[in-house]
Scaffold this active site. Structure first.
Site, PDB file in Angstrom:
ATOM      1  N   SER A 145       0.839  -1.209   0.000  1.00  0.00           N
ATOM      2  CA  SER A 145       0.000   0.000   0.000  1.00  0.00           C
ATOM      3  C   SER A 145       0.866   1.248   0.000  1.00  0.00           C
ATOM      4  O   SER A 145       0.569   2.228  -0.690  1.00  0.00           O
ATOM      5  CB  SER A 145      -0.905   0.036   1.229  1.00  0.00           C
ATOM      6  OG  SER A 145      -1.803  -1.033   1.200  1.00  0.00           O
ATOM      7  N   ASP A 167       1.655  -9.144   9.516  1.00  0.00           N
ATOM      8  CA  ASP A 167       2.853  -9.899   9.102  1.00  0.00           C
ATOM      9  C   ASP A 167       4.138  -9.347   9.724  1.00  0.00           C
ATOM     10  O   ASP A 167       5.144 -10.035   9.764  1.00  0.00           O
ATOM     11  CB  ASP A 167       2.981  -9.860   7.570  1.00  0.00           C
ATOM     12  CG  ASP A 167       1.702 -10.298   6.876  1.00  0.00           C
ATOM     13  OD1 ASP A 167       0.986 -11.143   7.442  1.00  0.00           O
ATOM     14  OD2 ASP A 167       1.416  -9.788   5.777  1.00  0.00           O
ATOM     15  N   GLU A 184       2.267 -19.855   6.935  1.00  0.00           N
ATOM     16  CA  GLU A 184       1.566 -20.206   5.692  1.00  0.00           C
ATOM     17  C   GLU A 184       2.477 -20.284   4.465  1.00  0.00           C
ATOM     18  O   GLU A 184       2.204 -21.010   3.520  1.00  0.00           O
ATOM     19  CB  GLU A 184       0.434 -19.208   5.426  1.00  0.00           C
ATOM     20  CG  GLU A 184       0.928 -17.763   5.251  1.00  0.00           C
ATOM     21  CD  GLU A 184      -0.176 -16.770   4.937  1.00  0.00           C
ATOM     22  OE1 GLU A 184      -1.340 -17.165   4.802  1.00  0.00           O
ATOM     23  OE2 GLU A 184       0.143 -15.566   4.817  1.00  0.00           O
ATOM     24  N   ARG A 190      -6.742 -11.471  12.152  1.00  0.00           N
ATOM     25  CA  ARG A 190      -6.811 -10.047  11.799  1.00  0.00           C
ATOM     26  C   ARG A 190      -7.916  -9.304  12.534  1.00  0.00           C
ATOM     27  O   ARG A 190      -7.884  -8.074  12.637  1.00  0.00           O
ATOM     28  CB  ARG A 190      -7.042  -9.910  10.286  1.00  0.00           C
ATOM     29  CG  ARG A 190      -5.898 -10.447   9.468  1.00  0.00           C
ATOM     30  CD  ARG A 190      -5.612  -9.644   8.242  1.00  0.00           C
ATOM     31  NE  ARG A 190      -6.727  -9.351   7.410  1.00  0.00           N
ATOM     32  CZ  ARG A 190      -6.796  -9.642   6.110  1.00  0.00           C
ATOM     33  NH1 ARG A 190      -5.797 -10.289   5.542  1.00  0.00           N
ATOM     34  NH2 ARG A 190      -7.823  -9.292   5.397  1.00  0.00           N
TER      35      ARG A 190
END
Ligand code: F6P
Length: 360
Positions: A119, A142, A237, A287
């Site tokens: 972003s 993260d 992940e 989250r």
């Protein structure tokens, strides 16, 4: 930058706990210290793409109860790069000009962008194209922005993953099972490493450290010999298969997302060790929800500091957390340092020191 000013604020990328706390801090500081106006931009930069513009004026009473509220009241998106914006016919087009213009239509003097590295890169490009005065605030569960020790959302995600391990511990001991917890983190193993140590995992697998299934099975057997008939494994992940392939699932708009490494490991571990194995994929639970006190604290410090940077006229900078202080650095410097787990750093040494298997 003296006098009455009007600043914009937007949240961009995946949501996380603490976003509303930072919106609240920005509004408090901008209005109570400087008497500025604050315009909330809805759904990241997409609020500036719409006509009429999708924005909301923010005032102190409106944000006062936001401290502990999860998500972001402004909405967000982690899709739709404005420079390659997806269209209904499957092609992409550049819609940056509309967004850039939206900032000027609103008469903004500055913009506070809250986001991760992706972003920030997009917002900086828009700022350069349109002459925006941009200040950044880092958020990501993260924690992979290398320049800052902490990003908003990480601590809450670690708390949630740790609680999941605590819960799995009981069922693992009751059933003498191997329990695998797959956690998020994109290409970095920060959540897995921190939650793994805090949650008493026996095996922690992260993308930064290679592993072998045989080594994990050996750990399970060693524990069995000692009468410990269960094993808690946490896996990030983005850990790859033993042969080096990423385990992904295809999402909408052609964007790939990680997912499935837990089941991949479970199949091989149960074959290699005969242990009954179960998988929990924690997913977006990491989250959502109430931000931890530490995330609220960092959100507050970042929000105040970002507004003060605007007052000083220090743009194209992002606030970071370094040695217990807020330090501002150029956005370009921040987004060029992807922060992964140091395989020989303190946390990895701590894990090894506790006898936790890191896979190799
Ligand atoms: O960057 C935050 C994050 O939650 C990653 O940990 C994860 O890989 C990704 O976003 C998931 O994205 P989405 O919400 O699009 O499924």
């Amino acid at each position: 930058m003296g006098g009455q000013k009007r600043i914009g604020i937007l949240t961009s990328g995946g949501d996380c706990a603490g976003l509303n706390a930072v919106i609240r801090a920005v509004v408090h500081r901008a209005i109570s210290a400087y008497d500025w106006e604050v315009v909330g931009i809805c759904k990241a930069t997409q609020g500036l793409m719409q006509r009429p513009l999708e924005v909301v004026m923010l005032d102190i009473p409106q944000v006062d109860s936001l401290l502990m509220v999860g998500g972001t009241v402004l909405g967000t998106t982690n899709k739709g790069d404005p420079f390659a914006f997806p269209t209904s016919d499957g092609t992409v087009c550049d819609r940056s000009a509309e967004i850039v213009e939206g900032y000027h239509e609103l008469g903004l003097d500055a913009m506070i962008g809250i986001g991760g590295d992706g972003s920030m890169a997009i917002l900086r490009r828009l700022a350069q194209q349109g002459g925006w005065n941009l200040v950044g605030i880092p958020k990501t569960i993260d924690n992979d922005l290398g320049i800052t020790e902490r990003s908003i959302g990480f601590d809450t995600a670690v708390n949630i993953a740790t609680e999941a391990l605590d819960r799995l511990h009981f069922t693992a001991t009751s059933h003498s099972r191997v329990m695998i917890l797959e956690v998020m983190g994109r290409d970095a193993g920060h959540i897995a490493m921190s939650a793994g140590i805090a949650g008493g995992a026996d095996v922690i697998l992260i993308p930064e450290i290679p592993y072998s299934i045989e080594r994990i099975c050996e750990k399970i057997r060693q524990r069995q010999v000692r009468g410990q008939n269960f094993c808690l494994i946490v896996v990030a992940e983005s850990v790859k298969t033993e042969t080096g392939e990423p385990v992904t699932k295809l999402e909408c708009l052609g964007q790939k997302r990680y997912g499935g490494i837990g089941q991949y490991l479970a199949d091989r571990i149960s074959a290699g060790s005969n242990a009954e194995t179960r998988v929990t994929v924690l997913g977006h639970v990491q989250r959502g929800g109430v931000p931890s006190p530490l995330d609220r604290l960092i959100a507050a410090a970042f929000g105040v500091a970002a507004v003060d940077l605007i007052a000083e006229g220090k743009f194209d900078h992002i606030v970071t957390w370094q040695n217990r202080q807020v330090v501002s650095v150029p956005i370009l410097e921040a987004i060029s340092q992807y922060g992964t787990v140091d395989p020989d750093g303190t946390l990895a040494k701590t894990a090894r020191g506790l006898g936790i298997c890191l896979g190799s």
